[in-house]
Design an enzyme around this catalytic site. Sequence first.
Site, mmCIF file in Angstrom:
data_model
loop_
_atom_site.group_PDB
_atom_site.id
_atom_site.type_symbol
_atom_site.label_atom_id
_atom_site.label_comp_id
_atom_site.label_asym_id
_atom_site.label_seq_id
_atom_site.Cartn_x
_atom_site.Cartn_y
_atom_site.Cartn_z
ATOM 1 N N CYS A 140 2.084 3.001 15.649
ATOM 2 C CA CYS A 140 2.635 3.259 14.043
ATOM 3 C C CYS A 140 2.870 2.242 13.080
ATOM 4 O O CYS A 140 2.954 2.309 12.199
ATOM 5 C CB CYS A 140 4.038 4.119 14.562
ATOM 6 S SG CYS A 140 5.230 3.058 14.810
ATOM 7 N N ASP A 141 2.686 0.847 13.745
ATOM 8 C CA ASP A 141 2.832 -0.293 12.932
ATOM 9 C C ASP A 141 1.739 -0.291 11.940
ATOM 10 O O ASP A 141 1.782 -0.777 10.830
ATOM 11 C CB ASP A 141 2.782 -1.437 13.664
ATOM 12 C CG ASP A 141 3.879 -1.379 14.883
ATOM 13 O OD1 ASP A 141 4.354 -0.490 15.487
ATOM 14 O OD2 ASP A 141 4.400 -2.746 15.382
ATOM 15 N N ALA A 142 0.549 0.344 12.268
ATOM 16 C CA ALA A 142 -0.489 0.119 11.623
ATOM 17 C C ALA A 142 -0.366 0.909 10.459
ATOM 18 O O ALA A 142 -1.374 0.735 9.553
ATOM 19 C CB ALA A 142 -1.821 0.880 12.463
#
Length: 403
Positions: free
Chosen positions: A187-189
């Site tokens: 999800c950081d992406a």
Amino acid sequence: MKFQKKYLMLASLGFVGSMLPALAWTQNYPLPTPVMQAIIDKDTSRHFGDAPADGGPLATDLSAELEPAAIEKFLRKVADWQLARSQAHFGRIWTSSVMYTGFMAASEATNDSKYKDAMLAMSQQHQWQLAKRLPNADDQSVAQTYLDLYFLNKQPEFIAPTKGDLDTLIDLKTLKPGDDRLPWWWCDALFMAPPVWAKMYVATGERKYLDYVHTQWKNTYDLLYDKQEHLYARDVSYINKTEPNGKKIFWSRGEGWVMGGIARTLDYIPKDDPQRPFYIQQLREMSARIAQLQDENGLWHAGLLDPATYPLPEISGSALFVYGMAYGINRGILDPKEYQPVIARAWKGILKHVYADGRLGGIQQTGAEPAFYRPASSFDYGVGGFMLAAAELKKMVTVKPAK
């Protein structure tokens, strides 16, 4: 005593095991375990920041009042401290590139070119290049600053290397040959990459870059978004993992990356784009859920659904939530009456973690899940999130929300 008993219970269940000696009994929070401390030490050695046992006296010259001058003073104090301590170590790694987005926002918010000038010097030093061949989302993130500088200067060489890399990546169906994970498998992406592709669409007028954002974000959403909790699993390995209290693991900074990613991307999606409502709905859903999880001090904890296990507030996630919500108000997406009080409480809480010299504390070290850290822990990406929040917050109290 309650915390001590809970920690002993977790140890008996095997959750902390041999990590029990890391607990400081005279404190109301657990110190990092040896494994966590090793990450902190590595982060410190790589000049991401540090985590001293004592950060010195807290700041007494700041106001949490939501008015432009107070917000700018708060922003400058933290930004100046961060610039002075990190400029000698500017690189292309994601931790730095998140900080760079904050410096660009700080330059605009304060009308002070020194932050932007430092970003231009950094970009020139690295010859506008990404970190490596077939760059993943983290490696692409520095190009957010390259593109922002391009919009100010319109020099083709500012974005030419990034465009070449994106053109190499655009036809890959997976992360890279031989790796079947999604390009944005964590999800950081969603903070790191989508703004680069969306900005490249605006810079070039080539629709393929925006179509890539829509395709890949939806793929990540389908894989990781919990439609009951309205939160993202950090990656597929966390979908069925739970906290000590039995609730699902949702990491505050991971959710902050997504909300911040929406804010960093949405302005570059045309208002008549049929996919635009998808991002707006996500920001609304996530903001509503995050507001429900705010603690009595206005902040959020590393483990969103198990704050008792992670009693210290986590400032990088909290700042990114403020950023996303303030952005939503400024763009007419979120109701000011509902979210301004949430933001005001959070801002007051964040101020209590600023030290006299400008250090912003309470930032968890790098990782993929909730962890323990010291109150004075400060890392560059968390300060970047704070600067984004402060700049957007100043905008919120200066300009009437869009309709």
